[in-house]
Scaffold this motif. Structure first.
Motif, PDB file in Angstrom:
ATOM      1  N   PHE A 101      -2.787   2.811   3.600  1.00  0.00           N
ATOM      2  CA  PHE A 101      -1.795   3.465   2.746  1.00  0.00           C
ATOM      3  C   PHE A 101      -0.564   3.874   3.557  1.00  0.00           C
ATOM      4  CE2 PHE A 101      -6.079   5.044   1.220  1.00  0.00           C
ATOM      5  CZ  PHE A 101      -6.255   4.012   0.313  1.00  0.00           C
ATOM      6  N   LEU A 102      -0.789   4.372   4.766  1.00  0.00           N
ATOM      7  CA  LEU A 102       0.316   4.824   5.603  1.00  0.00           C
ATOM      8  C   LEU A 102       1.125   3.648   6.140  1.00  0.00           C
ATOM      9  CD1 LEU A 102      -1.554   7.680   7.500  1.00  0.00           C
ATOM     10  CD2 LEU A 102       0.157   7.920   5.694  1.00  0.00           C
ATOM     11  N   LEU A 103       0.454   2.534   6.397  1.00  0.00           N
ATOM     12  CA  LEU A 103       1.186   1.345   6.834  1.00  0.00           C
ATOM     13  C   LEU A 103       2.135   0.861   5.734  1.00  0.00           C
ATOM     14  CD1 LEU A 103      -1.631  -0.629   8.702  1.00  0.00           C
ATOM     15  CD2 LEU A 103       0.461   0.316   9.716  1.00  0.00           C
ATOM     16  N   GLN A 104       1.680   0.929   4.491  1.00  0.00           N
ATOM     17  CA  GLN A 104       2.555   0.560   3.367  1.00  0.00           C
ATOM     18  C   GLN A 104       3.721   1.527   3.245  1.00  0.00           C
ATOM     19  OE1 GLN A 104       0.521  -0.727  -0.379  1.00  0.00           O
ATOM     20  NE2 GLN A 104      -1.362  -0.361   0.771  1.00  0.00           N
ATOM     21  N   PHE A 116       2.687  12.939  -0.715  1.00  0.00           N
ATOM     22  CA  PHE A 116       1.252  12.885  -0.968  1.00  0.00           C
ATOM     23  C   PHE A 116       0.934  13.655  -2.243  1.00  0.00           C
ATOM     24  CE2 PHE A 116       1.266  12.681   3.824  1.00  0.00           C
ATOM     25  CZ  PHE A 116       0.963  11.329   3.877  1.00  0.00           C
ATOM     26  N   ALA A 117       0.441  12.935  -3.248  1.00  0.00           N
ATOM     27  CA  ALA A 117       0.027  13.552  -4.518  1.00  0.00           C
ATOM     28  C   ALA A 117      -1.491  13.590  -4.540  1.00  0.00           C
ATOM     29  CB  ALA A 117       0.568  12.766  -5.708  1.00  0.00           C
ATOM     30  N   ASN A 118      -2.043  14.473  -3.722  1.00  0.00           N
ATOM     31  CA  ASN A 118      -3.488  14.669  -3.659  1.00  0.00           C
ATOM     32  C   ASN A 118      -3.743  16.137  -3.361  1.00  0.00           C
ATOM     33  OD1 ASN A 118      -2.687  14.648  -0.948  1.00  0.00           O
ATOM     34  ND2 ASN A 118      -3.504  12.608  -0.575  1.00  0.00           N
ATOM     35  N   ALA A 119      -4.952  16.495  -3.007  1.00  0.00           N
ATOM     36  CA  ALA A 119      -5.249  17.908  -2.804  1.00  0.00           C
ATOM     37  C   ALA A 119      -6.454  18.073  -1.890  1.00  0.00           C
ATOM     38  CB  ALA A 119      -5.508  18.591  -4.152  1.00  0.00           C
ATOM     39  N   GLY A 120      -6.621  19.293  -1.371  1.00  0.00           N
ATOM     40  CA  GLY A 120      -7.791  19.626  -0.576  1.00  0.00           C
ATOM     41  C   GLY A 120      -7.896  18.821   0.707  1.00  0.00           C
ATOM     42  N   TRP A 164      11.807   7.453  -2.173  1.00  0.00           N
ATOM     43  CA  TRP A 164      10.470   7.997  -2.023  1.00  0.00           C
ATOM     44  C   TRP A 164       9.406   6.898  -2.012  1.00  0.00           C
ATOM     45  CZ3 TRP A 164       9.210  13.485  -3.269  1.00  0.00           C
ATOM     46  CH2 TRP A 164      10.361  14.281  -3.433  1.00  0.00           C
ATOM     47  N   PHE A 165       8.306   7.184  -1.306  1.00  0.00           N
ATOM     48  CA  PHE A 165       7.089   6.387  -1.404  1.00  0.00           C
ATOM     49  C   PHE A 165       5.966   7.377  -1.695  1.00  0.00           C
ATOM     50  CE2 PHE A 165       3.266   4.239  -0.098  1.00  0.00           C
ATOM     51  CZ  PHE A 165       3.484   2.916  -0.456  1.00  0.00           C
ATOM     52  N   LEU A 166       5.145   7.051  -2.684  1.00  0.00           N
ATOM     53  CA  LEU A 166       4.133   7.993  -3.150  1.00  0.00           C
ATOM     54  C   LEU A 166       2.721   7.499  -2.844  1.00  0.00           C
ATOM     55  CD1 LEU A 166       3.681  10.641  -4.709  1.00  0.00           C
ATOM     56  CD2 LEU A 166       3.707   9.308  -6.830  1.00  0.00           C
ATOM     57  N   VAL A 167       1.938   8.339  -2.161  1.00  0.00           N
ATOM     58  CA  VAL A 167       0.516   8.105  -1.926  1.00  0.00           C
ATOM     59  C   VAL A 167      -0.225   9.061  -2.845  1.00  0.00           C
ATOM     60  CG1 VAL A 167      -1.351   8.111  -0.242  1.00  0.00           C
ATOM     61  CG2 VAL A 167       0.975   7.479   0.471  1.00  0.00           C
ATOM     62  N   ALA A 168      -0.884   8.514  -3.884  1.00  0.00           N
ATOM     63  CA  ALA A 168      -1.442   9.354  -4.948  1.00  0.00           C
ATOM     64  C   ALA A 168      -2.944   9.194  -5.091  1.00  0.00           C
ATOM     65  CB  ALA A 168      -0.765   9.015  -6.282  1.00  0.00           C
ATOM     66  N   ILE A 221      11.612   5.562  -6.617  1.00  0.00           N
ATOM     67  CA  ILE A 221      10.291   5.485  -5.997  1.00  0.00           C
ATOM     68  C   ILE A 221      10.120   4.050  -5.501  1.00  0.00           C
ATOM     69  CG2 ILE A 221       7.810   5.754  -6.309  1.00  0.00           C
ATOM     70  CD1 ILE A 221       9.186   8.371  -6.695  1.00  0.00           C
ATOM     71  N   SER A 222      10.153   3.863  -4.199  1.00  0.00           N
ATOM     72  CA  SER A 222      10.074   2.507  -3.632  1.00  0.00           C
ATOM     73  C   SER A 222       8.714   1.867  -3.848  1.00  0.00           C
ATOM     74  CB  SER A 222      10.384   2.554  -2.133  1.00  0.00           C
ATOM     75  OG  SER A 222      11.690   3.010  -1.907  1.00  0.00           O
ATOM     76  N   GLY A 223       7.679   2.696  -3.900  1.00  0.00           N
ATOM     77  CA  GLY A 223       6.338   2.162  -4.091  1.00  0.00           C
ATOM     78  C   GLY A 223       5.325   3.265  -4.296  1.00  0.00           C
ATOM     79  N   ILE A 224       4.207   2.903  -4.897  1.00  0.00           N
ATOM     80  CA  ILE A 224       3.111   3.837  -5.124  1.00  0.00           C
ATOM     81  C   ILE A 224       1.815   3.152  -4.712  1.00  0.00           C
ATOM     82  CG2 ILE A 224       1.816   5.192  -6.808  1.00  0.00           C
ATOM     83  CD1 ILE A 224       4.301   5.292  -8.546  1.00  0.00           C
ATOM     84  N   VAL A 225       1.010   3.840  -3.949  1.00  0.00           N
ATOM     85  CA  VAL A 225      -0.313   3.339  -3.608  1.00  0.00           C
ATOM     86  C   VAL A 225      -1.323   4.419  -3.990  1.00  0.00           C
ATOM     87  CG1 VAL A 225      -0.191   4.203  -1.216  1.00  0.00           C
ATOM     88  CG2 VAL A 225      -1.746   2.324  -1.793  1.00  0.00           C
ATOM     89  N   ARG A 226      -2.442   4.017  -4.565  1.00  0.00           N
ATOM     90  CA  ARG A 226      -3.436   4.974  -5.042  1.00  0.00           C
ATOM     91  C   ARG A 226      -4.709   4.890  -4.202  1.00  0.00           C
ATOM     92  NH1 ARG A 226      -0.977   6.434  -9.751  1.00  0.00           N
ATOM     93  NH2 ARG A 226       0.344   4.834 -10.717  1.00  0.00           N
TER      94      ARG A 226
END
Length: 399
Positions: free
Chosen positions: A207-210, A221-225, A163-167, A191-196
Motif C-alpha cells: 500500500f505504501l509503495l503505491q 490513512f482512513a483507518n483506526a487503532g 491526495w492518496f488514500l489508504v483506507a 484524490i490520485s488513488g485509493i487502496v483498501r
C-alpha cells in the motif's frame, strides 16, 4: 382469601414486578476488547461508562444501575447476536460505544426492531444518522463528514491538494473515502488513488509503495487503532515523510500518539472531539480517569462518559426506561458536561459537538509523557457536521 381475591393479588404482584423490571436501567457497552481497536476503545470505554454511572449516583428510578460489556470482535454478525440477546433475555435498556462502523450498522438494525436506545460514540459512519437513522439512536463524538471537512479543509488551505488514500476495507473506510473525495474536489484538489486494506493487517508495504509511486503530496490513512499505528510506523520506515510527502491520519487518538512517540508523529495534523488538557473541566475529569486507569482519556472515553450520563439524566427526566420517552427527553435537554457543554441533539440523533484541529508537538516542546499536541483551532459543529438540509434521515422529513 377467596380464589378471586388471590388471583387479583397475584396479578397485582406480577404487574408490580413487571413495572420494576421495565424501569430497571441496564447499560451494555459493546466494544472491541481484544482486537485492532481495543487500545483506543475497549476496556477503557467500559471504565468510562462505569465512572458515568458512579458520578450519577449509581441508581435511577429507585433502582441500582447495572453495567455489562461484551467483545464484538469487529464482526457485524456477532454484534447483532449480542445486541439481540441483551435486549431479549438480559434486560439491557441501552447499548453504548460500538466502535467499528460495520458492527454499529448491524446493531442499528436491532435498535430499530427492538425499539431500544443506542449511544454510539465509537463508530464514524454518518449513515447512522442519515439513511440508517433510528428514532432511539444517538451519535456522539465524530463522523466521516465532520472529519473530512475539519481536517480536509485545514490541509487544503495549506496547499495540500493532491491526495492518496489508504483506507480500511469496511463501512468506515468506504464512507471516509467518499466524504474526503467530495471536499477535496470541491476545493480544487484531487484524490490520485485509493487502496483498501483489511483490518488488522501487519504489512503495509504494498500500500505504501503505491502511495509513493502516486507522487501525491498528502498520504492519508482512513483507518483506526492498531491499523493507524502500524501504517504510520511503516510509513516512517519507508521514508515517506523524509522524501517530502506528508501524512494525514483521519482518525488518530491520544493513545495512538503516545504509543508511537513524538519522534514518529511530530507535525502530524488531525482532528479530535476532545483533548484532556483543553480546559479546567477536561483536566479535572481526565486526572480522575488517569488515576483509575494509568492513562489519559481520549475522545472515545470522554464520549462514552458523556453519552451515558446524558442518557441517565433523560431516564430520570422521563421517569421511565421506555425508549421513545427517553429519546424525547434526551433531545429536550442540552448536554451538561465537560465533553460538549451546551451541545444539543438534532432530530436525526446527531449530537452537535465541536471538534478541534490539533498538531502533534516536537519532542523538545513536550513537558511530559501525555503532553502530546497543541490545539490549533476550534471547529464549530455547524461548520463541519452536515446540515439537516442535506440529511437523508427519514425522521428529518417526518412531521
Amino acid at each position: 382469601m377467596g380464589w378471586k381475591r388471590l388471583v387479583l393479588a397475584l396479578a397485582a404482584s406480577c404487574a408490580m414486578t413487571a413495572a420494576v423490571a421495565q424501569d430497571k436501567v441496564k447499560i451494555g457497552v459493546l466494544t472491541d476488547l481484544s482486537g485492532v481497536l481495543s487500545a483506543s476503545t475497549g476496556p477503557t470505554d467500559v471504565e468510562a461508562a462505569r465512572m458515568a454511572i458512579e458520578d450519577f449516583g449509581g441508581s435511577v428510578l429507585g433502582q441500582p444501575i447495572e453495567l455489562i460489556s461484551a467483545d464484538h470482535q469487529n464482526k457485524p454478525d456477532l454484534a447483532s447476536v449480542i445486541a439481540r440477546s441483551w435486549f431479549d433475555t438480559e434486560g439491557v435498556t441501552a447499548i453504548a460505544d460500538v466502535p467499528n462502523s460495520a458492527a454499529a450498522l448491524a446493531v442499528q438494525g436491532i435498535i430499530k426492531d427492538r425499539k431500544k436506545i443506542a449511544l454510539f460514540s465509537g463508530p464514524a459512519t454518518a449513515r447512522l444518522f442519515n439513511e440508517d437513522c433510528a428514532a432511539t439512536s444517538f451519535h456522539w463524538v465524530f463522523d466521516t463528514r465532520a472529519i473530512a471537512h475539519g481536517l480536509g479543509n485545514a490541509i487544503l488551505a495549506q496547499g495540500g491538494k493532491d491526495w492518496f488514500l489508504v483506507a480500511a476495507d469496511y463501512a468506515f473506510g468506504a464512507q471516509m473515502a467518499k466524504d474526503l473525495d467530495a471536499i477535496v474536489k470541491a476545493r480544487g484538489g484531487r484524490i490520485s488513488g485509493i487502496v483498501r486494506h483489511p483490518t488488522n493487517v501487519s504489512d503495509y508495504s504494498s500500500f505504501l509503495l503505491q502511495a509513493q509511486a502516486s507522487g501525491a503530496k498528502i498520504v492519508a490513512f482512513a483507518n483506526a487503532g492498531f491499523d493507524t499505528i502500524n501504517a504510520i510506523k511503516q510509513a516512517n520506515e519507508f521514508g515517506i515523510v523524509a522524501a517530502g510527502q506528508k501524512i494525514a491520519a483521519l482518525v488518530v487518538v491520544i493513545s495512538d500518539i503516545h504509543s508511537l512517540g513524538l519522534a514518529q508523529t511530530q507535525g502530524l495534523v488531525s482532528v479530535t472531539a476532545f483533548y484532556h488538557d483543553r480546559d479546567e473541566a477536561s483536566r479535572a475529569w481526565s486526572k480522575r480517569f488517569f488515576d483509575r486507569t494509568g492513562r489519559m482519556p481520549g475522545q472515545f472515553q470522554a464520549g462514552v462518559y458523556s453519552a451515558v450520563q446524558h442518557y441517565l439524566r433523560a431516564v430520570r427526566d422521563a421517569k421511565t426506561t421506555e425508549a421513545n420517552a427517553v429519546a424525547e427527553a434526551m433531545r429536550a435537554r442540552p448536554v451538561d458536561d465537560f465533553f460538549a457543554p451546551g451541545a444539543k441533539i438534532r432530530k436525526d440523533g446527531r449530537l452537535m459537538n465541536d471538534m478541534y484541529l490539533f498538531e502533534v508537538k516536537k519532542p523538545a516542546d513536550s513537558k511530559g509523557p501525555w503532553d502530546l499536541w497543541n490545539i490549533v483551532a476550534r471547529l464549530p459543529a455547524e461548520e463541519i457536521i452536515a446540515p439537516l438540509s442535506e440529511s437523508t434521515c427519514p425522521l428529518v422529513k417526518a412531521p
